[in-house]
Scaffold this active site. Structure first.
Site, PDB file in Angstrom:
ATOM      1  N   GLY A 108      79.841  17.074 127.025  1.00 39.54           N
ATOM      2  CA  GLY A 108      79.648  17.412 125.609  1.00 39.54           C
ATOM      3  C   GLY A 108      80.771  16.950 124.697  1.00 39.54           C
ATOM      4  N   SER A 115      81.425  13.839 123.865  1.00 41.40           N
ATOM      5  CA  SER A 115      81.191  12.501 123.303  1.00 41.40           C
ATOM      6  C   SER A 115      79.690  12.284 123.085  1.00 41.40           C
ATOM      7  CB  SER A 115      81.739  11.491 124.331  1.00 41.40           C
ATOM      8  OG  SER A 115      81.450  10.175 123.954  1.00 41.40           O
ATOM      9  N   GLY A 152      75.882  14.283 123.855  1.00 43.94           N
ATOM     10  CA  GLY A 152      76.268  15.650 124.219  1.00 43.94           C
ATOM     11  C   GLY A 152      77.007  16.337 123.085  1.00 43.94           C
ATOM     12  N   SER A 168      66.432   8.407 130.628  1.00 46.07           N
ATOM     13  CA  SER A 168      66.490   7.182 129.816  1.00 46.07           C
ATOM     14  C   SER A 168      65.160   6.439 129.930  1.00 46.07           C
ATOM     15  CB  SER A 168      67.604   6.272 130.341  1.00 46.07           C
ATOM     16  OG  SER A 168      67.509   5.000 129.726  1.00 46.07           O
ATOM     17  N   TYR A 175      71.190   2.039 137.558  1.00 43.94           N
ATOM     18  CA  TYR A 175      71.156   3.032 136.471  1.00 43.94           C
ATOM     19  C   TYR A 175      69.726   3.556 136.305  1.00 43.94           C
ATOM     20  CZ  TYR A 175      71.455   4.924 131.710  1.00 43.94           C
ATOM     21  OH  TYR A 175      71.389   5.745 130.611  1.00 43.94           O
TER      22      TYR A 175
HETATM   23  P1  NAD Z   1      79.026   8.899 126.197  1.00 45.88           P
HETATM   24  O1  NAD Z   1      79.811   7.998 127.076  1.00 45.88           O
HETATM   25  O2  NAD Z   1      79.379   9.005 124.752  1.00 45.88           O
HETATM   26  O3  NAD Z   1      79.004  10.365 126.791  1.00 45.88           O
HETATM   27  C1  NAD Z   1      78.901  10.620 128.160  1.00 45.88           C
HETATM   28  C2  NAD Z   1      79.461  11.989 128.437  1.00 45.88           C
HETATM   29  O4  NAD Z   1      79.335  12.239 129.841  1.00 45.88           O
HETATM   30  C3  NAD Z   1      80.948  12.068 128.105  1.00 45.88           C
HETATM   31  O5  NAD Z   1      81.214  13.321 127.539  1.00 45.88           O
HETATM   32  C4  NAD Z   1      81.611  11.960 129.469  1.00 45.88           C
HETATM   33  O6  NAD Z   1      82.851  12.639 129.529  1.00 45.88           O
HETATM   34  C5  NAD Z   1      80.579  12.653 130.334  1.00 45.88           C
HETATM   35  N1  NAD Z   1      80.725  12.313 131.745  1.00 45.88           N
HETATM   36  C6  NAD Z   1      80.621  11.106 132.339  1.00 45.88           C
HETATM   37  N2  NAD Z   1      80.859  11.222 133.647  1.00 45.88           N
HETATM   38  C7  NAD Z   1      81.100  12.534 133.888  1.00 45.88           C
HETATM   39  C8  NAD Z   1      81.413  13.284 135.039  1.00 45.88           C
HETATM   40  N3  NAD Z   1      81.557  12.709 136.239  1.00 45.88           N
HETATM   41  N4  NAD Z   1      81.586  14.630 134.921  1.00 45.88           N
HETATM   42  C9  NAD Z   1      81.470  15.223 133.707  1.00 45.88           C
HETATM   43  N5  NAD Z   1      81.193  14.570 132.587  1.00 45.88           N
HETATM   44  C10 NAD Z   1      81.011  13.238 132.676  1.00 45.88           C
HETATM   45  O7  NAD Z   1      77.522   8.415 126.361  1.00 45.88           O
HETATM   46  P2  NAD Z   1      76.113   8.941 125.812  1.00 45.88           P
HETATM   47  O8  NAD Z   1      75.368   7.725 125.415  1.00 45.88           O
HETATM   48  O9  NAD Z   1      76.249  10.072 124.882  1.00 45.88           O
HETATM   49  O10 NAD Z   1      75.478   9.434 127.195  1.00 45.88           O
HETATM   50  C11 NAD Z   1      74.969  10.722 127.429  1.00 45.88           C
HETATM   51  C12 NAD Z   1      73.775  10.616 128.350  1.00 45.88           C
HETATM   52  O11 NAD Z   1      72.749   9.877 127.684  1.00 45.88           O
HETATM   53  C13 NAD Z   1      74.016   9.892 129.665  1.00 45.88           C
HETATM   54  O12 NAD Z   1      73.379  10.589 130.711  1.00 45.88           O
HETATM   55  C14 NAD Z   1      73.349   8.537 129.442  1.00 45.88           C
HETATM   56  O13 NAD Z   1      72.927   7.952 130.647  1.00 45.88           O
HETATM   57  C15 NAD Z   1      72.187   8.929 128.570  1.00 45.88           C
HETATM   58  N6  NAD Z   1      71.566   7.857 127.780  1.00 45.88           N
HETATM   59  C16 NAD Z   1      72.283   7.172 126.841  1.00 45.88           C
HETATM   60  C17 NAD Z   1      71.654   6.176 126.111  1.00 45.88           C
HETATM   61  C18 NAD Z   1      72.383   5.377 125.060  1.00 45.88           C
HETATM   62  O14 NAD Z   1      71.851   4.347 124.632  1.00 45.88           O
HETATM   63  N7  NAD Z   1      73.561   5.784 124.625  1.00 45.88           N
HETATM   64  C19 NAD Z   1      70.297   5.886 126.333  1.00 45.88           C
HETATM   65  C20 NAD Z   1      69.607   6.610 127.291  1.00 45.88           C
HETATM   66  C21 NAD Z   1      70.250   7.597 128.007  1.00 45.88           C
END
Ligand code: NAD
Length: 251
Positions: free
Chosen positions: A14, A16, A19, A135, A148
């Site tokens: 949460g 970034s 989250g 996703s 992924y």
């Molecule tokens: P982000 O990198 O901004 O945030 C990812 C968050 O996950 C961060 O807070 C990070 O600290 C946390 N994290 C990563 N590994 C971790 C671990 N081992 N333990 C605890 N926390 C961990 O990216 P985002 O885009 O906000 O991603 C959030 C989710 O959304 C992810 O599951 C990602 O796969 C999914 N997602 C993102 C997109 C996109 O285009 N951004 C699209 C589809 C799905």
């Protein structure tokens, strides 16, 4: 809106992106919110900004999840909303998938998600809502995303069975499948800025609505699924992708 008044929400990852925006939205709607992440400094900064609680827990460690559940129980007793959001994106072409890349991505995106749910279950309230951040990549066949995509497809399969099995406890389990969303996740792949901009532009061109998603777009759906307004929704998967999942042959 106070749709989440009196509820306790846990958001993994949460500090970034999606989250972070979701934690803000859940709080705005009245929930007490706990965010987690890997770095003490980043979790504290985000928790202070949002005015929520923060704990460090690496979801690739089942012991760390156990500790997180113990702490959550001490802080709140029970939990109503579990947003299983923590995830990473490591692109690699088929033929260049190392065992390390496979394990790392699966450990966080799939195993981490599964054990977050497994371990929180004993302290979830009746009527709780579990939301799994998956996703559209689970279905797109996009280059460089084989592992992924598989991690997210596996999560969607778990979501459906969990929905069936937890229904007698009135615990709902749904998955959210975003398309490309403007978050720091792509910057963590090691791509140069120019490459990142080209990638973002190419993605945007493919989206019928001609823009990337914003974290708040996803947060709005998460907050709805978290609320009792979604009390008849379980076992679902919700694409939120500006239409990228539509197989438009022309136009
Ligand atoms: P982000 O990198 O901004 O945030 C990812 C968050 O996950 C961060 O807070 C990070 O600290 C946390 N994290 C990563 N590994 C971790 C671990 N081992 N333990 C605890 N926390 C961990 O990216 P985002 O885009 O906000 O991603 C959030 C989710 O959304 C992810 O599951 C990602 O796969 C999914 N997602 C993102 C997109 C996109 O285009 N951004 C699209 C589809 C799905």
């Amino acid at each position: 809106m106070n749709a989440l008044n009196g509820k306790v929400a846990v958001v993994t990852g949460g500090n970034s992106g999606i989250g972070y925006a979701s934690a803000r939205k859940l709080k705005e709607q009245g929930a007490r919110v706990l965010i987690t992440g890997r770095s003490a400094e980043r979790v504290k900064k985000a928790a202070d900004e949002l005015g929520v609680d923060g704990l460090v827990a690496d979801v690739s460690s089942v012991n760390a999840i156990d500790e997180l559940v113990k702490q959550s129980q001490k802080m709140y007793g029970r939990v109503d909303v579990l947003f299983v959001n923590a995830g990473i994106f490591i692109p690699a072409p088929v033929g260049k998938v190392s065992e390390e890349l496979f394990d790392h991505q699966m450990d966080i995106n799939f195993k981490g998600a599964v054990f977050t749910i497994e371990k929180f279950l004993p302290i979830l309230n009746e009527g709780a809502s579990i939301i799994n951040l998956s996703s559209v990549n689970a279905y797109t066949g996009m280059s460089n995303t084989a592992i992924y995509a598989a991690s997210k497809a596996a999560l969607n399969a778990y979501t459906r069975t969990a929905a069936t099995e937890l229904a007698p406890k009135k615990i709902r389990v749904n998955a959210v499948n975003p398309g490309p969303v403007a978050t720091p996740i792509f910057g963590k792949t090691g791509m140069e800025e120019e490459q990142l901009n080209e990638f973002a532009q190419a993605m945007q061109n493919r989206v019928p609505l001609k823009r990337l998603g914003q974290p708040d777009d996803i947060a709005n759906l998460v907050a709805f699924l978290a609320s009792d307004e979604a009390s008849f929704i379980t076992g679902g998967e919700y694409n939120i992708d500006g239409g990228i999942g539509v197989n438009h042959i022309l136009g």
